[in-house]
Design an enzyme around this catalytic site. Structure first.
Site, PDB file in Angstrom:
ATOM      1  N   LYS A 110       0.826  -1.206   0.000  1.00  0.00           N
ATOM      2  CA  LYS A 110       0.000   0.000   0.000  1.00  0.00           C
ATOM      3  C   LYS A 110       0.863   1.260   0.000  1.00  0.00           C
ATOM      4  CE  LYS A 110      -4.206  -1.959   1.951  1.00  0.00           C
ATOM      5  NZ  LYS A 110      -5.067  -2.068   3.128  1.00  0.00           N
ATOM      6  N   LYS A 189      -3.982  -8.082 -11.029  1.00  0.00           N
ATOM      7  CA  LYS A 189      -4.990  -8.385 -10.014  1.00  0.00           C
ATOM      8  C   LYS A 189      -6.065  -7.294 -10.024  1.00  0.00           C
ATOM      9  CE  LYS A 189      -5.929  -7.858  -5.313  1.00  0.00           C
ATOM     10  NZ  LYS A 189      -5.804  -7.440  -4.010  1.00  0.00           N
ATOM     11  N   LYS A 192      -9.489  -1.980  -6.626  1.00  0.00           N
ATOM     12  CA  LYS A 192      -9.979  -0.591  -6.688  1.00  0.00           C
ATOM     13  C   LYS A 192      -8.837   0.353  -6.986  1.00  0.00           C
ATOM     14  CE  LYS A 192     -12.808  -1.773  -2.949  1.00  0.00           C
ATOM     15  NZ  LYS A 192     -12.287  -2.217  -1.673  1.00  0.00           N
TER      16      LYS A 192
END
Ligand code: ADP
Ligand code: TRP
Length: 323
Positions: A110, A189, A192
């Site tokens: 992230k 993958k 969002k």
């Protein structure tokens, strides 16, 4: 067997969320005791706009209900309706080494994608462990990327039990389904944050448009094609029966089939599966109190379980609160 899982209200839900996680949550309600929650505290690590978070939280509830989650069978609730989880997260943080969190792959992913490396994001797995342990959950159905978090949860349960020489926490297990990783329209993958999603509640026209734009190689129509490396085939497999998958496999290998044919079939499947849910969602949405009532009563039930476990936790570590 108690099943528990959560989904963050951090954006529109997509096919990866459905086949990786939500589908098994909804199916589990028929066989097992099921707790499903909307992880709004976790979403604060990415959504920092109050109106948007409120709207996304309600949207996830409507999405689950429209997709078939039955509040009479499964307990659907909001994470924040059980504020004791944040207390447990603190307690778990005092028995957990920083090294465990430093090994978390999702934090690295992230932050590499540009998310701010807040303490909340770093400690995310501790709050997730609290979510799981506070309900004495046995099994946590999730997508592959979450397995490490469930293993860390079992570690934290063990640290607490060892530190306080007790058996307060059960050690949970992850449960994966067959669609471990659903590819997005670009073959990466589906996520969002990659902008490559097929959203569950897109209207029919935009869903079809996105499906027709799925990336393929440029093998000419007449030539044989390899189904094992094709995104469309991977997506078709999620919907089709075994016989139909075998048919498509043969058509790919034989040649004479254009990718457009497979895309059209995928668009049909998508509409068959999600068209009715879209209509149900539109009906549910007309009654603004329905989703809220479901969440409120789910929250009450979940909180009662959590309070029972928290009494044992506080007792084990000597925390006294005045009732
Ligand atoms: P996103 O990557 O879109 O932000 P989340 O991290 O919120 O998705 O994931 C919510 C749930 O959906 C998790 O259990 C996760 O494992 C599952 N999931 C998300 N994307 C996929 C995917 N492409 N394939 C399989 N499961 C997925
Ligand atoms: N981290 C999960 C995700 O991104 C969401 C989540 C929060 C969760 N708490 C949980 C999943 C507890 C399972 C159990 O998808």
């Amino acid at each position: 067997m108690r099943i528990l899982s959560g989904v963050q209200p951090s954006g529109k839900l997509h096919l990866g969320n459905f086949f990786g996680a939500m589908k098994q949550h909804i199916e589990a309600q028929e066989r097992e005791e099921c707790f499903i929650f909307i992880a709004n505290y976790h979403a604060l690590t990415t959504i920092q706009d109050a109106d948007r978070l409120r709207a996304l939280t309600r949207d996830v509830a409507l999405d689950y209900l429209a997709l078939g989650l039955d509040p009479a069978k499964a307990c659907l609730f909001r994470q924040s309706d059980v504020p004791e989880v944040t207390e447990l997260a603190w307690i778990l943080s005092t028995v957990t080494g920083k090294g465990l969190l430093e090994r978390a792959v999702s934090f690295k992913d992230k932050t590499a994608k540009g998310l701010s490396a807040s303490m909340g994001l770093f400690c995310y797995p501790i709050l997730q462990a609290a979510d799981i342990l506070i309900y004495h959950s046995d099994v946590v159905p999730v997508g592959k990327d979450q397995v490490q978090h469930i293993e860390m949860t079992a570690d934290m349960a063990g640290y607490f039990n060892n530190t306080y020489k007790c058996e307060v926490f059960k050690l949970p297990q992850a449960r994966l389904n067959e669609a471990a990783i659903v590819p997005g329209v670009d073959g990466e993958k589906m996520s969002k944050s990659y902008g490559n999603t097929l959203d569950l509640f897109d209207d029919a026209k935009s869903a079809k448009k996105k499906i027709m734009s799925i990336k393929t190689d440029s093998t000419p129509v007449e030539e044989p094609k390899d189904p094992t490396t094709c995104n469309i085939f991977a997506l078709l497999k999620l919907f089709a029966s075994k016989d139909e998958i075998a048919e498509w496999d043969a058509r790919y290998r034989k040649g004479g089939m254009g990718y457009g044919d497979a895309k059209k079939r995928l668009a049909e499947f998508f509409e068959e599966k999600f068209g009715p849910a879209r209509e149900r969602r539109a009906t549910l949405e007309k009654d603004p109190s329905y989703a809220e009532d479901v969440l409120a009563s789910g929250g009450k039930k979940a909180r009662a379980v959590a309070q029972g476990v928290m009494a044992k936790v506080r007792d084990a570590c000597g925390i006294v609160i005045h009732h």
